[in-house]
Design a protein around this motif. Structure first.
Motif, mmCIF file in Angstrom:
data_model
loop_
_atom_site.group_PDB
_atom_site.id
_atom_site.type_symbol
_atom_site.label_atom_id
_atom_site.label_comp_id
_atom_site.label_asym_id
_atom_site.label_seq_id
_atom_site.Cartn_x
_atom_site.Cartn_y
_atom_site.Cartn_z
ATOM 1 N N UNK A 111 0.807 -1.226 0.000
ATOM 2 C CA UNK A 111 0.000 0.000 0.000
ATOM 3 C C UNK A 111 0.836 1.271 0.000
ATOM 4 N N UNK A 112 2.140 1.151 -0.164
ATOM 5 C CA UNK A 112 3.009 2.319 -0.164
ATOM 6 C C UNK A 112 3.293 2.807 -1.586
ATOM 7 N N UNK A 113 3.651 4.061 -1.684
ATOM 8 C CA UNK A 113 3.953 4.693 -2.971
ATOM 9 C C UNK A 113 5.407 4.453 -3.372
ATOM 10 N N UNK A 114 5.774 4.791 -4.608
ATOM 11 C CA UNK A 114 7.150 4.565 -5.062
ATOM 12 C C UNK A 114 8.184 5.239 -4.161
ATOM 13 N N UNK A 115 9.306 4.575 -4.002
ATOM 14 C CA UNK A 115 10.394 5.115 -3.189
ATOM 15 C C UNK A 115 11.027 6.310 -3.894
ATOM 16 N N UNK A 116 11.566 7.232 -3.091
ATOM 17 C CA UNK A 116 12.164 8.467 -3.585
ATOM 18 C C UNK A 116 13.612 8.539 -3.109
ATOM 19 N N UNK A 117 14.478 9.106 -3.938
ATOM 20 C CA UNK A 117 15.877 9.251 -3.577
ATOM 21 C C UNK A 117 16.292 10.703 -3.427
ATOM 22 N N UNK A 118 17.176 10.966 -2.468
ATOM 23 C CA UNK A 118 17.802 12.273 -2.309
ATOM 24 C C UNK A 118 19.308 12.077 -2.349
ATOM 25 N N UNK A 119 19.954 12.720 -3.301
ATOM 26 C CA UNK A 119 21.419 12.721 -3.364
ATOM 27 C C UNK A 119 21.878 14.039 -2.771
ATOM 28 N N UNK A 120 22.554 13.965 -1.641
ATOM 29 C CA UNK A 120 22.913 15.145 -0.868
ATOM 30 C C UNK A 120 24.415 15.376 -0.968
ATOM 31 N N UNK A 121 24.801 16.445 -1.647
ATOM 32 C CA UNK A 121 26.210 16.729 -1.932
ATOM 33 C C UNK A 121 26.643 18.042 -1.292
ATOM 34 N N UNK A 122 27.958 18.194 -1.153
ATOM 35 C CA UNK A 122 28.489 19.443 -0.602
ATOM 36 C C UNK A 122 28.237 20.598 -1.566
ATOM 37 N N UNK A 123 28.255 20.322 -2.849
ATOM 38 C CA UNK A 123 27.965 21.345 -3.846
ATOM 39 C C UNK A 123 27.473 20.681 -5.117
#
Length: 211
Positions: free
Chosen positions: A149-161
């Motif tokens: 029952x969950x929605x598609x997974x999401x990604x966050x790429x967190x960089x210094x710049x």
């Protein structure tokens, strides 16, 4: 946003001081083509272009391991900065594929979106190769961890710049929902970014759509 998230006066002042409105409206994602339309407004408001981690007390030079450990030690402040509607599911979250082990730096769950959110931490500048790795993580999460029952997974790429043009091209042909953001350990938004922001009417339209 204050009404929707039940922010206290102190939290609201902190959001204004950190210029979170600006950071949200400039976020770089590929959500338009990779998320269901019903998720779009909430998903866009859940992402930022830049995060401020001044509470981590890290110097300019630090490793990815040091960044991750500092976030875990300050997880409550971290969740407030990323949006205050997340729950923390773990660091170095283990995935197994055909006998091989893969580790996601941080795994969160967005309660309103009902989506797993994988975060990759990078202490240098964004490079296009990071997107392929994140797409792999999201595919595995969707097949092996996500509930029916969950929605598609999401990604966050967190960089210094990051270079916004390189990010734009890197996300152009992708098929998984990804946000590429920067982080800093001070609170001042660069002046040159302020003229590129959308009008208040645009954020109002998003908020009206999901109320």
């Amino acid at each position: 946003m204050s009404k929707r998230n039940s922010w206290s006066y102190r939290v609201l002042l902190n959001q204004i001081d950190n210029q979170n409105y600006e950071k949200t409206m400039r976020s770089q994602t590929n959500f338009e083509k990779n998320l269901p339309e019903k998720m779009m407004p909430e998903a866009k408001l859940a992402m930022k272009d830049e995060y401020t981690f001044d509470f981590l007390e890290l110097g300019d030079e630090h490793s990815e391991h040091e960044l991750e450990r500092a976030i875990v030690r300050n997880i409550e402040h971290f969740l407030q900065e990323v949006g205050n509607v997340y729950t923390f599911m773990g660091s170095q979250y283990r995935l197994e594929v055909d006998g091989q082990e893969f580790l996601i730096d941080l795994l969160l769950y967005h309660r309103k979106l009902k989506s797993l959110v994988a975060i990759e931490l990078k202490v240098g500048a964004f490079i296009p190769e990071y997107v392929g790795k994140m797409q792999f993580y999201l595919a595995v999460l969707n097949d092996t961890v996500r509930l029916p029952d969950e929605n598609p997974s999401i990604g966050i790429i967190l960089c210094k710049e990051k270079n916004r043009t390189i990010v734009e091209y890197s996300l152009k042909e992708t098929n998984k929902p990804i946000n590429v953001a920067a982080y800093k350990t001070t609170t001042k938004l660069p002046k040159e970014l302020r003229d590129e922001l959308p009008s208040p009417d645009q954020i109002a339209m998003l908020l009206d759509y999901i109320q």
